[in-house]
Design an enzyme around this catalytic site. Structure first.
Site, PDB file in Angstrom:
ATOM      1  N   SER A 119      12.316 -45.601  90.196  1.00  0.00           N
ATOM      2  CA  SER A 119      12.434 -46.764  90.251  1.00  0.00           C
ATOM      3  C   SER A 119      12.194 -47.522  91.708  1.00  0.00           C
ATOM      4  CB  SER A 119      13.754 -47.199  89.843  1.00  0.00           C
ATOM      5  OG  SER A 119      13.965 -48.677  89.534  1.00  0.00           O
ATOM      6  N   TYR A 139      23.158 -46.654  88.610  1.00  0.00           N
ATOM      7  CA  TYR A 139      21.762 -46.697  88.280  1.00  0.00           C
ATOM      8  C   TYR A 139      20.903 -46.532  89.598  1.00  0.00           C
ATOM      9  CZ  TYR A 139      17.118 -47.812  86.437  1.00  0.00           C
ATOM     10  OH  TYR A 139      15.580 -47.658  86.074  1.00  0.00           O
TER      11      TYR A 139
END
Length: 257
Positions: A150, A163
């Protein structure tokens, strides 16, 4: 000539979102796909990924998998090899999130995100490499690993500590595996999506979050799952043989701005 003709690919988190798009693109390009997820029903609704591949004349099987468990990952890769003969591509995509900052995050939340997003990628990479080391190289490659990281593995994930930390770990793990196993002819790369519109619930798709992302992204639209699937296809194909250890941004120019 299809880019993945007769290749065998495992895709985790394949029922919905990015994993669904990657699996469908791989099947369209001729891969025999092993779909791994805890559930077959897509978050977006509609037919399952397996059904869509079969409808289009593609080849796939589905295996219930919790990527945080070694026994499940071991069984997944074993099933792929027993069914199709080898493993050419391992896509570690399955992920979860909490949308909590440091003080809001409970220990159980932290442990679950790390178990899926980081340990799950570790287990997927390890089992894939174990199998690939037993295979003959084809066009100088024994196998390819594509990890889904990401942009929040490179910059902070606002309001979601577990995350962001987990995705940062995926980026580093990708480099480590690539360097450690380059001489084994194993390719390992990551795809780092920016803001991609999927069916997942939560604050990421709240109107104010989407408005910020639209203003922050130089490209005149936000990302679609198929944008990520295109990058994952490139890294799974022979087009990318001398590329290993990279974290390929698919973010509409966000990180360049």
């Amino acid at each position: 000539m299809l880019l993945l003709e007769n290749k065998v690919a495992v895709v985790t988190g394949a029922s919905s979102g990015l994993g669904r798009a990657i699996a469908l693109r791989y099947a369209h390009e001729g891969a025999r796909v092993v779909l791994a997820d805890r559930r077959e029903e897509p978050i977006e609704g509609g037919p399952s990924t397996l059904e869509l591949i079969h409808r289009s004349g593609g080849t796939a099987i589905s295996q219930a998998t919790d990527v945080s468990k070694w026994a499940d990952i071991d069984a997944l890769v074993t099933a792929a090899v027993e069914t199709y003969g080898r493993l050419d591509v391992m896509v570690n995509n399955a992920a979860t999130y909490t949308s909590t900052n440091l003080v809001e995050t409970q220990e159980e939340q932290w442990e679950r995100v790390i178990a899926v997003n980081l340990t799950g990628v570790f287990l997927g990479c390890k089992r894939a490499v174990q199998q690939m080391l037993t295979q003959e190289a084809v066009n100088e490659v024994r196998g390819r690993i594509v990890n889904i990281s990401s942009q929040h593995g490179m910059v902070a994930s606002p309001g979601d500590l577990p995350y962001g930390v987990s995705k940062g770990g995926v980026v580093q793990m990708t480099r480590q595996v690539a360097v450690d196993h380059a001489r084994d002819f194993i390719v390992c790369n990551a795809v780092a999506p920016g803001k991609i519109i999927t069916g997942k619930p939560g604050v990421a798709n709240a109107p104010q979050a989407l408005d910020y992302s639209i203003r922050r992204t130089p490209w005149p639209r936000l990302g679609r799952p198929d944008d990520v699937a295109g990058a994952a296809l490139f890294l799974a194909s022979d087009l990318s043989t001398y590329i290993t250890g990279i974290n390929l941004l698919v973010d509409g120019g966000w990180m360049a701005g």
